[in-house]
Design an enzyme around this catalytic site. Structure first.
Site, PDB file in Angstrom:
ATOM      1  N   ARG A  49     -71.086  35.478  -0.800  1.00 49.78           N
ATOM      2  CA  ARG A  49     -71.564  34.058  -1.033  1.00 49.78           C
ATOM      3  C   ARG A  49     -71.109  33.412  -2.254  1.00 49.78           C
ATOM      4  O   ARG A  49     -71.177  32.185  -2.663  1.00 49.78           O
ATOM      5  CB  ARG A  49     -73.048  33.894  -0.630  1.00 49.78           C
ATOM      6  CG  ARG A  49     -73.579  32.418  -0.675  1.00 49.78           C
ATOM      7  CD  ARG A  49     -74.746  32.275   0.292  1.00 49.78           C
ATOM      8  NE  ARG A  49     -75.488  33.249   0.506  1.00 49.78           N
ATOM      9  CZ  ARG A  49     -76.620  33.745  -0.406  1.00 49.78           C
ATOM     10  NH1 ARG A  49     -76.667  32.859  -1.283  1.00 49.78           N
ATOM     11  NH2 ARG A  49     -77.416  34.915  -0.088  1.00 49.78           N
ATOM     12  N   TYR A  55     -65.610   7.938   4.193  1.00 51.31           N
ATOM     13  CA  TYR A  55     -65.444   8.718   5.625  1.00 51.31           C
ATOM     14  C   TYR A  55     -66.893   8.629   5.992  1.00 51.31           C
ATOM     15  O   TYR A  55     -67.809   8.763   5.415  1.00 51.31           O
ATOM     16  CB  TYR A  55     -65.201  10.283   5.291  1.00 51.31           C
ATOM     17  CG  TYR A  55     -65.566  11.261   6.508  1.00 51.31           C
ATOM     18  CD1 TYR A  55     -64.906  10.905   7.833  1.00 51.31           C
ATOM     19  CD2 TYR A  55     -66.224  12.337   6.103  1.00 51.31           C
ATOM     20  CE1 TYR A  55     -65.287  11.469   8.878  1.00 51.31           C
ATOM     21  CE2 TYR A  55     -66.710  13.010   7.420  1.00 51.31           C
ATOM     22  CZ  TYR A  55     -66.139  12.754   8.634  1.00 51.31           C
ATOM     23  OH  TYR A  55     -66.354  13.551   9.815  1.00 51.31           O
ATOM     24  N   ASP A  70     -62.539  11.611  -3.714  1.00 51.39           N
ATOM     25  CA  ASP A  70     -62.229  12.449  -2.532  1.00 51.39           C
ATOM     26  C   ASP A  70     -60.586  12.209  -2.473  1.00 51.39           C
ATOM     27  O   ASP A  70     -60.293  11.152  -1.948  1.00 51.39           O
ATOM     28  CB  ASP A  70     -63.083  12.054  -1.422  1.00 51.39           C
ATOM     29  CG  ASP A  70     -62.660  12.659  -0.216  1.00 51.39           C
ATOM     30  OD1 ASP A  70     -61.280  13.196   0.005  1.00 51.39           O
ATOM     31  OD2 ASP A  70     -63.523  13.147   0.744  1.00 51.39           O
ATOM     32  N   LYS A 120     -57.655  19.048   6.603  1.00 47.66           N
ATOM     33  CA  LYS A 120     -56.713  17.939   6.673  1.00 47.66           C
ATOM     34  C   LYS A 120     -55.402  18.406   6.193  1.00 47.66           C
ATOM     35  O   LYS A 120     -54.819  19.604   6.880  1.00 47.66           O
ATOM     36  CB  LYS A 120     -57.017  16.697   6.200  1.00 47.66           C
ATOM     37  CG  LYS A 120     -58.580  16.356   6.462  1.00 47.66           C
ATOM     38  CD  LYS A 120     -58.688  15.891   7.964  1.00 47.66           C
ATOM     39  CE  LYS A 120     -60.134  16.011   8.617  1.00 47.66           C
ATOM     40  NZ  LYS A 120     -60.978  16.434   8.109  1.00 47.66           N
TER      41      LYS A 120
HETATM   42  N1  LCS Z   1     -63.457  13.620   3.327  1.00 45.24           N
HETATM   43  C1  LCS Z   1     -62.601  12.955   4.192  1.00 45.24           C
HETATM   44  C2  LCS Z   1     -61.926  11.759   3.515  1.00 45.24           C
HETATM   45  C3  LCS Z   1     -62.601  13.060   5.352  1.00 45.24           C
HETATM   46  O1  LCS Z   1     -61.809  12.375   6.190  1.00 45.24           O
HETATM   47  C4  LCS Z   1     -63.368  14.176   5.847  1.00 45.24           C
HETATM   48  C5  LCS Z   1     -63.309  14.399   7.381  1.00 45.24           C
HETATM   49  C6  LCS Z   1     -64.416  14.706   5.121  1.00 45.24           C
HETATM   50  C7  LCS Z   1     -64.498  14.412   3.739  1.00 45.24           C
HETATM   51  C8  LCS Z   1     -65.272  15.917   5.718  1.00 45.24           C
HETATM   52  O2  LCS Z   1     -64.216  16.877   5.870  1.00 45.24           O
HETATM   53  P1  LCS Z   1     -64.586  18.027   6.892  1.00 45.24           P
HETATM   54  O3  LCS Z   1     -66.116  18.442   6.641  1.00 45.24           O
HETATM   55  O4  LCS Z   1     -64.478  17.487   8.341  1.00 45.24           O
HETATM   56  O5  LCS Z   1     -63.816  19.131   6.639  1.00 45.24           O
HETATM   57  N2  LCS Z   1     -62.999  13.616   8.129  1.00 45.24           N
HETATM   58  C9  LCS Z   1     -62.775  13.501   9.496  1.00 45.24           C
HETATM   59  C10 LCS Z   1     -61.915  12.418  10.280  1.00 45.24           C
HETATM   60  O6  LCS Z   1     -61.511  11.427   9.768  1.00 45.24           O
HETATM   61  N3  LCS Z   1     -62.004  12.886  11.592  1.00 45.24           N
HETATM   62  O7  LCS Z   1     -62.840  13.862  11.681  1.00 45.24           O
HETATM   63  C11 LCS Z   1     -63.039  14.219  10.625  1.00 45.24           C
END
Ligand code: LCS
Length: 396
Positions: A58, A111, A185, A210
């Site tokens: 962890r 987001y 971000d 992504k």
């Molecule tokens: N930051 C951005 C800009 C994102 O688009 C997302 C997820 C996150 C953080 C969070 O990431 P995760 O926890 O999902 O790895 N965006 C998503 C979207 O546009 N569609 O599904 C998830």
């Protein structure tokens, strides 16, 4: 446009620092739930952080640490930390830095789950978040005050590719108070296209789910910053407050995907530009959002701070939500799914999916119109992607 970032592919392939005792070319998956100490004194020294070495996964593990080194190098930061998801990176960072009574200034286009965390959940702990138009420097200056701890932005922003001038925002925040942490971000750009730390930010966050992983088969996140900040987030936000640890199996997949980041991003950018140009010429489309198009409000700033405009194109279909649904329901090459940055083209309707937590008023404030569709342009043949959209538009 900014020149290509030097050596990104070399660092993405060779950037890790762990070499195992067998000389493995690729960092193996170290699946273990704990690490054996040679003596009680050694265990005590490791817990006191007086002796380097592993304690418990962890807090860190070799497969994850290798990926952290690569990501830190790609973003130009001192240190990195990988997390179970992008939301794990965001929440672990914020929980580590913020106290009740303090304030965050955030752009109003974020987001959906980040917006929800800021709007509904942090307020339960006495944290105030001001949502502003970050690209308006007067709004930023007016929101800054002695309680401001964090300035938070996404650029390009999810889902409408809004661009914020990173250098200018960081300068204004730091001139007001050098202690303010400016957090970007960088999920939509990836370090192949943009490096916010070099533009004055203090912390960079990623959903590695992504482009960083790029293959649509992993959830992961990352934080990159100076060593002290990363140590704090690891030992507070991850170890004690969220437990959002990335598993070594997932870290292995992300490190594998990362090797092709640069060539994938080049192809995503080229194809997205072609798709954006097709959409611009389509009379059933009211507006196209893509920073590579000259009419895009943030085009000049994107050209200054990025070395490619990314793989996501958003567009508003004339006739609103109903007509937009005809397009999203009829694509065949693209998949109707949230997420982005995969090899597969993905299409979604933000107002009813990723950004459904926002009220109608908040959607309007964030410029997320009812007819807006978000398209993550994949790595398929671009003519097939355009032909797919053409046949879906014919159904309107
Ligand atoms: N930051 C951005 C800009 C994102 O688009 C997302 C997820 C996150 C953080 C969070 O990431 P995760 O926890 O999902 O790895 N965006 C998503 C979207 O546009 N569609 O599904 C998830």
């Amino acid at each position: 446009m900014k020149e290509s970032i030097r050596k990104i592919s070399t660092d993405a392939i060779h950037g890790g620092s762990n070499r195992d005792q067998y000389g493995s070319l690729i960092t193996p998956i170290y699946n273990t739930s704990t690490y054996i100490f040679d003596s009680t004194a050694q265990g005590a020294a490791r817990f006191a952080l007086e002796e380097p070495g592993y304690i418990y996964p962890r807090i860190g593990s070799p497969t994850c640490n290798d990926l952290e080194d690569i990501l830190a190098r790609l973003e130009g930061g001192e240190a990195g930390l990988v997390t179970a998801t992008g939301m794990g990176a965001i929440t672990a960072t914020i929980w580590t830095m913020i106290n009740g009574g303090e304030e965050i200034i955030a752009d109003k286009t974020l987001y959906g789950c980040t917006f929800e965390f800021f709007r509904h959940h942090l307020s339960r702990f006495g944290v105030t978040v001001h949502f502003i138009e970050m690209s308006d420097e007067n709004e930023l200056r007016a929101a800054l005050n002695e309680k401001t701890k964090i300035v938070y932005l996404e650029t390009p922003a999810n889902p409408n590719l809004k661009i914020i001038d990173i250098e200018k925002t960081a300068k204004i925040a730091h001139e007001f108070n050098p202690e303010i942490r400016v957090i970007a971000d960088n999920t939509f750009a990836s370090p192949a296209l943009q490096r916010p730390l070099e533009l004055g930010c203090d912390i960079v966050l990623h959903s590695c789910t992504k482009y960083i992983n790029g293959h649509g088969d992993v959830l992961a996140g990352a934080v990159i910053s100076d060593q002290e900040t990363i140590n704090n987030i690891r030992l507070v936000g991850i170890k004690d407050m969220t437990g959002a640890v990335l598993a070594p199996n997932e870290a292995f997949l992300v490190a594998r995907g990362l090797k092709t980041l640069e060539i994938r991003m080049q192809r995503h950018c080229e194809s997205a530009m072609k798709v954006a140009e097709y959409l611009k010429s389509n009379e059933k489309v009211e507006k196209v959002f893509y920073p590579g198009l000259e009419h895009h409000e943030g085009h000049d700033i994107a050209a200054k701070q990025m070395c490619g405009f990314g793989g996501v194109v958003s567009f508003v279909v004339k006739g609103g939500r109903e007509k937009a649904a005809i397009v999203t329901d009829n694509v065949k090459v693209a998949s109707l799914a949230v997420s982005l940055g995969a090899a597969e083209t993905l299409i979604e309707h933000p107002a009813s999916m990723t950004h459904s937590p926002l009220s109608d008023k908040e959607l309007i404030a964030a410029d997320i119109q009812p007819g807006l569709i978000r398209l993550s342009v994949g790595l398929e043949n671009v003519e097939d992607i355009v032909d797919d959209l053409k046949q879906a538009f014919e159904k309107i």
